[in-house]
Every structure is written in C-alpha cells, then in structure tokens.
Design an enzyme around this catalytic site. Structure first.
Site, PDB file in Angstrom:
ATOM      1  N   ASP A 234       0.870  -1.159   0.000  1.00 31.03           N
ATOM      2  CA  ASP A 234       0.000   0.000   0.000  1.00 31.03           C
ATOM      3  C   ASP A 234       0.914   1.218   0.000  1.00 31.03           C
ATOM      4  OD1 ASP A 234      -2.435   1.622   0.505  1.00 31.03           O
ATOM      5  OD2 ASP A 234      -1.470   1.943   2.443  1.00 31.03           O
TER       6      ASP A 234
ATOM      7  N   ASP B 182      -0.073   5.048   0.652  1.00 28.23           N
ATOM      8  CA  ASP B 182      -0.320   6.134   1.602  1.00 28.23           C
ATOM      9  C   ASP B 182      -0.444   5.617   3.029  1.00 28.23           C
ATOM     10  OD1 ASP B 182      -0.541   8.162  -0.490  1.00 28.23           O
ATOM     11  OD2 ASP B 182      -2.346   7.070  -1.060  1.00 28.23           O
TER      12      ASP B 182
ATOM     13  N   ASP C 252      -1.445  -0.368   6.159  1.00 28.52           N
ATOM     14  CA  ASP C 252      -1.544   0.427   7.378  1.00 28.52           C
ATOM     15  C   ASP C 252      -2.961   0.559   7.896  1.00 28.52           C
ATOM     16  OD1 ASP C 252      -2.413   3.718   6.754  1.00 28.52           O
ATOM     17  OD2 ASP C 252      -2.202   2.271   5.131  1.00 28.52           O
TER      18      ASP C 252
END
Length: 230
Positions: A14, A16, A173
C-alpha cells in the site's frame, strides 16, 4: 518423490500511510476542497475515518454527509489536483520502509504498489520520493472495479507481476487493506497508521502485526519473517 514448491513471496505495498506519510497532504487537500463548497470545520479526526479507503469512495461519503451538490467526478478532479500540488513539493518516505524496499530489490523480490489513490498521484509520489526506481509496477483503485476493502487492486497487482495471489505478501496500514489482502488470498503485514480500539481484532488477523505502527516497524523484522518460499 519431490514435493512441489510454492514460489517465493512477492511483496505488494500500500502507498499512503504505509510506504509514505502522505496522510497530512491528503487531509490538507481534502480540507481545501471542502472549503470551496462551504465546509469549514473538516478536522484531522474527520479525515482519519477514511484512512485506507479510496479517494472516490471517501468523496462519495463526504458529498452525502455535507450535502454537496457537485458531482463526485468534479470533487475527485479537484482533490487530485490539490493533492498533486502538495505531494510534488513534500512527501516523506518512512525510513524503515525505504530500507525494506531497497533490500527486497537487492534480493530480486518482485514488488508492486497497490493503492486507493489515483494513478497520477501514485506516479507523482513515487517520482518525488525516488521510489519509482524500485517500484515501476503500480495499480490504482481507479483502474479496477472496486477499491479496498475489495481485493481488486491486489489481484490486479499480482496479475501484472505475473505471480499467484497466494504467493503475495501485502504491507498495509489500514483495516480495509488488511481485509482486501485476505480477500485476495494473500498474507498481510499490518503497520497501523491510526488504530482505534474497535479495529484491534481486524488488525490481529494479519499474519505479522506491528501494533505500534511505524514507530515499531523494522525492515529486518519483516525480512526475518519473510520466508524464501511458502
């Protein structure tokens, strides 16, 4: 008789909040955009509800909540333009994530980025941070039918790498990304950017969890855990 071996892992990142600390830029872009439509009280706490969710999905919800009449495509174009302006001047790579990318690259591990951001935003971020040299393969949520928590971006990233989903490890995240990784039949390393109490169980489903987020994360821990083959 020789036992068939599963290919060594490929790694999907991922972007961001995982590879780069872009959330402040996304928040500021969203805040500026909403101000144009009369919303002047959009806080960081409001923004954190949407961490890990694609930009289009986020704007669809905000449009409804704030009664904005402009079409989602107009909002999306506006936010992307604002974000690109911010990202092009200041985006920070998490140091241990950069170390991990460099070491995986040195080992010849196939890697890709699978993100809820627009393709232009991914390209700009990878370029300004220098990560594009290591991560030339990337997939945006705008290129697939559904964003996270649907598995589409991860499955498409695996397809572009030419690897099986079951041989992939995802670094994420946010809970929608963890859910998407498992829906794709992939393993997941979770490095929470923001962790609410109600998300504890969902993050706990990850095969490897760093409860303290980036403050606890180390490249060496992932490399030690990552098998040479499944």
């Amino acid at each position: 008789m020789e036992i068939p071996r599963v290919p060594a892992p490929s790694v999907l990142f991922d972007l961001d909040g995982t590879l780069v600390d872009s959330e402040p830029n996304y928040y500021e872009a969203g805040r500026r955009l909403l101000t144009r439509y009369g919303v002047r009280d959009f806080s960081w706490e409001d923004h954190t509800r949407f961490i890990g969710i694609g930009t289009r999905e986020t704007l669809t919800v905000l449009r409804a909540e704030y009664g904005i009449e402009a079409p989602v495509d107009e909002l999306l174009a506006g936010k992307n333009a604002l974000y690109l302006e911010l990202a092009g001047t200041s985006t920070t790579v998490f140091p241990e994530m950069r170390t991990l990318v460099e070491q995986l690259h040195g080992r010849g591990v196939p890697m890709a980025v699978a993100s809820g951001s627009s393709r232009a935003a991914i390209a700009a971020t990878l370029a300004v941070t220098g990560l594009e040299a290591y991560l030339p393969v990337y997939v945006s949520a705008e290129e697939v039918a559904q964003g996270k928590p649907a598995p589409d971006v991860f499955l498409e990233a695996a397809r572009r790498l030419g690897v099986e989903p079951g041989s992939c490890v995802v670094l994420e995240d946010a809970v929608p990304g963890v859910v998407a990784a498992h829906a794709a039949g992939m393993h997941c390393v979770a490095v929470p950017y923001a962790r609410a109490a109600e998300e504890t169980a969902a993050f706990g489903e990850a095969e490897l969890l760093f409860p303290g987020g980036q403050a606890e994360f180390t490249a060496s821990a992932v490399l030690d855990w990552l098998p040479t083959e499944w």
